[in-house]
Design a protein around this motif. Structure first.
Motif, PDB file in Angstrom:
ATOM      1  N   SER A  89       1.096  -1.180   0.032  1.00 44.41           N
ATOM      2  CA  SER A  89       0.009  -0.110   0.170  1.00 44.41           C
ATOM      3  C   SER A  89       0.571   1.453   0.333  1.00 44.41           C
ATOM      4  N   GLN A  90       2.102   1.308  -0.273  1.00 38.09           N
ATOM      5  CA  GLN A  90       2.929   2.075   0.083  1.00 38.09           C
ATOM      6  C   GLN A  90       3.539   2.337  -1.390  1.00 38.09           C
ATOM      7  N   LEU A  91       2.942   1.660  -2.750  1.00 36.99           N
ATOM      8  CA  LEU A  91       3.358   2.666  -3.686  1.00 36.99           C
ATOM      9  C   LEU A  91       2.887   3.588  -4.130  1.00 36.99           C
ATOM     10  N   PRO A  92       3.179   4.258  -4.356  1.00 33.59           N
ATOM     11  CA  PRO A  92       2.829   5.875  -4.442  1.00 33.59           C
ATOM     12  C   PRO A  92       1.084   5.303  -5.382  1.00 33.59           C
ATOM     13  N   ASN A  93       1.705   4.992  -6.639  1.00 32.86           N
ATOM     14  CA  ASN A  93       0.289   5.131  -7.636  1.00 32.86           C
ATOM     15  C   ASN A  93      -0.005   4.401  -9.146  1.00 32.86           C
ATOM     16  N   PHE A  94      -1.077   4.098  -9.918  1.00 32.31           N
ATOM     17  CA  PHE A  94      -0.868   3.475 -10.361  1.00 32.31           C
ATOM     18  C   PHE A  94       0.314   2.616 -10.827  1.00 32.31           C
ATOM     19  N   ASP A  95       0.919   3.559 -12.081  1.00 32.20           N
ATOM     20  CA  ASP A  95       1.744   2.866 -12.554  1.00 32.20           C
ATOM     21  C   ASP A  95       2.518   1.726 -11.808  1.00 32.20           C
ATOM     22  N   SER A  96       2.904   2.633 -10.642  1.00 27.21           N
ATOM     23  CA  SER A  96       3.869   1.994  -9.615  1.00 27.21           C
ATOM     24  C   SER A  96       2.948   0.298  -8.636  1.00 27.21           C
ATOM     25  N   ILE A  97       2.150   0.105  -9.818  1.00 27.72           N
ATOM     26  CA  ILE A  97       1.151  -1.169  -9.308  1.00 27.72           C
ATOM     27  C   ILE A  97       1.776  -2.262 -10.383  1.00 27.72           C
ATOM     28  N   ALA A  98       1.773  -1.660 -11.697  1.00 25.83           N
ATOM     29  CA  ALA A  98       1.417  -2.236 -12.809  1.00 25.83           C
ATOM     30  C   ALA A  98       1.651  -3.434 -12.774  1.00 25.83           C
ATOM     31  N   THR A  99       3.128  -4.162 -12.465  1.00 25.96           N
ATOM     32  CA  THR A  99       3.837  -5.341 -12.758  1.00 25.96           C
ATOM     33  C   THR A  99       2.799  -5.911 -11.447  1.00 25.96           C
ATOM     34  N   ILE A 100       2.497  -5.893 -10.130  1.00 28.74           N
ATOM     35  CA  ILE A 100       1.163  -6.458  -9.306  1.00 28.74           C
ATOM     36  C   ILE A 100       0.544  -7.058  -9.919  1.00 28.74           C
ATOM     37  N   SER A 101      -0.100  -6.174 -10.930  1.00 30.89           N
ATOM     38  CA  SER A 101      -2.009  -6.213 -11.610  1.00 30.89           C
ATOM     39  C   SER A 101      -0.968  -7.202 -12.316  1.00 30.89           C
ATOM     40  N   LEU A 102      -0.523  -7.100 -13.440  1.00 31.46           N
ATOM     41  CA  LEU A 102       0.032  -7.580 -14.147  1.00 31.46           C
ATOM     42  C   LEU A 102      -0.052  -9.477 -13.670  1.00 31.46           C
ATOM     43  N   ALA A 103       0.738  -9.399 -13.449  1.00 32.24           N
ATOM     44  CA  ALA A 103       1.022 -10.689 -12.436  1.00 32.24           C
ATOM     45  C   ALA A 103      -0.806 -10.848 -11.415  1.00 32.24           C
ATOM     46  N   ALA A 104      -1.221 -10.403 -10.871  1.00 35.48           N
ATOM     47  CA  ALA A 104      -2.785 -10.315 -10.496  1.00 35.48           C
ATOM     48  C   ALA A 104      -3.622 -11.088 -12.533  1.00 35.48           C
ATOM     49  N   ALA A 105      -3.666  -9.993 -13.159  1.00 36.11           N
ATOM     50  CA  ALA A 105      -4.397 -10.250 -14.253  1.00 36.11           C
ATOM     51  C   ALA A 105      -3.842 -11.980 -15.178  1.00 36.11           C
ATOM     52  N   LEU A 106      -2.873 -12.512 -14.887  1.00 36.66           N
ATOM     53  CA  LEU A 106      -2.077 -13.784 -15.173  1.00 36.66           C
ATOM     54  C   LEU A 106      -2.801 -14.601 -14.592  1.00 36.66           C
ATOM     55  N   MET A 107      -2.418 -14.345 -13.180  1.00 38.71           N
ATOM     56  CA  MET A 107      -3.076 -15.824 -11.788  1.00 38.71           C
ATOM     57  C   MET A 107      -4.633 -15.677 -12.779  1.00 38.71           C
ATOM     58  N   SER A 108      -5.288 -14.653 -12.288  1.00 39.71           N
ATOM     59  CA  SER A 108      -7.154 -14.572 -13.071  1.00 39.71           C
ATOM     60  C   SER A 108      -7.442 -15.367 -13.705  1.00 39.71           C
TER      61      SER A 108
END
Length: 371
Positions: free
Chosen positions: A178-197
């Motif tokens: 949650s300390q990651l500042p913005n959407f761009d900074s969570i892009a890698t996490i979001s990509l991993a989440a999308a692949l897992m789904s």
């Protein structure tokens, strides 16, 4: 007239932008407007992460409450209608020349007025996003527990642990992320989440195909009484509605994409949305229809529970769910963080800093965990 704001450079703002330097600095610090460097594929996996949640695993159960005919019709209509309304929101992001509606409530204020727009939009948006984060925290904890129980089922070395401990483990990861500042900074996490789904959805319907149709499978409605059928039908509609919920972060996702008069953000955003909705269809429809085909009205509210075998595959799928909801939590939390920090900095006059972000976001995660 057609030039838009382009991120962290005040000197590149349009001439008609009369915000003070202080306001520009605040905008460049707030999560939603801090970065305009998103790509069209960011839109794709942010939208997949926001929509294809663990709710996809409940779709066979929803089908069992609706039946084949209504279930197929409602699934198809939900996909078409939500894609259409999402297209509308993408178009409205920059419908006023030189202005970007970066946040849901800004569009609400344009439609209903400064005060009414806030009161109409913000409570509903917060209710959805905060509730989803709480649900994802529980889902993450339950999936972790299921992974633990499956792995330790035949071992005497593991101790039985309460669900609350697994939720605590999930929450500890969110305190850090949650300390990651913005959407761009969570892009890698979001990509991993999308692949897992995509992966756990494929495991769900693939394992159902592998297991085959159960003997004496029953496709009649779960309930046998009229009130039961009515409430079951409404429950099925509710589960489908939950599965297709993601619109409340669309404008915030689009805000991270750069925009010019020649190449407005809606082009890249819509390209990502089309890819995302194609993936949604490839995840949702096979899981819903194959799961119901295989198990009928005996399917559990989580198809992974019904499958149960092979153990290693179901355990893997549960860990994929954990990774996915970690990313989903961040996607839905980012607009909430933005609202919190906007109030703290603009209304309460706190200075933008990492300390303020650490305290405010940690309090949010902590309260969600306690609830």
């Amino acid at each position: 007239m057609g030039t838009r704001a382009v991120g962290n450079h005040p000197n590149l703002l349009p001439k008609h932008d009369r915000r003070s330097v202080e306001e520009q600095k605040i905008d460049n610090w707030l999560p939603i407007t801090a970065s305009r460097n998103g790509k069209w594929w960011y839109s794709a996996f942010h939208n997949v992460t926001a929509m294809v949640g663990a709710g996809v695993l409940t779709l066979p159960y929803a089908m069992s409450e609706l039946g084949w005919g209504p279930g197929i019709a409602v699934m198809a209509m939900s996909w078409i209608l939500t894609l259409y309304t999402l297209w509308q929101m993408v178009e409205m992001h920059e419908m006023v020349p030189g202005k970007r509606f970066d946040r849901y409530h800004e569009l609400g204020q344009y439609a209903f007025g400064e005060t009414h727009g806030l009161w109409i939009v913000v409570p509903q948006q917060l209710l959805v996003e905060v509730s989803l984060d709480i649900v994802y925290m529980i889902t993450g904890g339950k999936s972790l527990k299921m992974f633990h129980d499956l792995i330790c089922k035949d071992s005497n070395k593991c101790k039985d642990m309460k669900l609350s401990y697994f939720i605590m483990i999930f929450a500890s990861a969110q305190f850090v992320l949650s300390q990651l500042p913005n959407f761009d900074s969570i892009a890698t996490i979001s990509l991993a989440a999308a692949l897992m789904s995509i992966c756990y959805s494929t495991i769900a319907w693939g394992a159902a195909v592998g297991k085959g149709k159960e003997e004496n499978v029953d496709y009649s409605l779960r309930a046998t009484t009229t009130p039961g059928m009515v409430f079951g039908f409404l429950g099925g509609l509710g589960q489908l509605a939950f599965s297709f919920s993601s619109h409340n972060v669309v404008l915030e996702i689009q805000a991270s994409i750069p925009s010019t008069a020649e190449k407005p953000s809606k082009q890249a955003m819509w390209k990502g949305v089309v890819v995302a909705y194609t993936i949604v269809a490839l995840c949702y429809f096979p899981v819903a229809f194959v799961g119901y085909w295989a198990f009928g009205n005996s399917v559990d509210d989580d198809i992974l529970i019904t499958l149960n075998r092979p153990k290693w595959l179901i355990a893997t799928a549960n860990m994929m769910v954990v990774v996915h909801v970690i990313g989903s939590y961040q996607v839905y939390a980012m607009p909430v963080f933005d609202m919190m920090e906007m109030v703290l900095v603009r209304k309460m006059r706190f200075s933008p800093s990492w300390k303020l972000r650490l305290v405010s976001r940690s309090l949010f995660v902590g309260n969600a965990f306690i609830i």
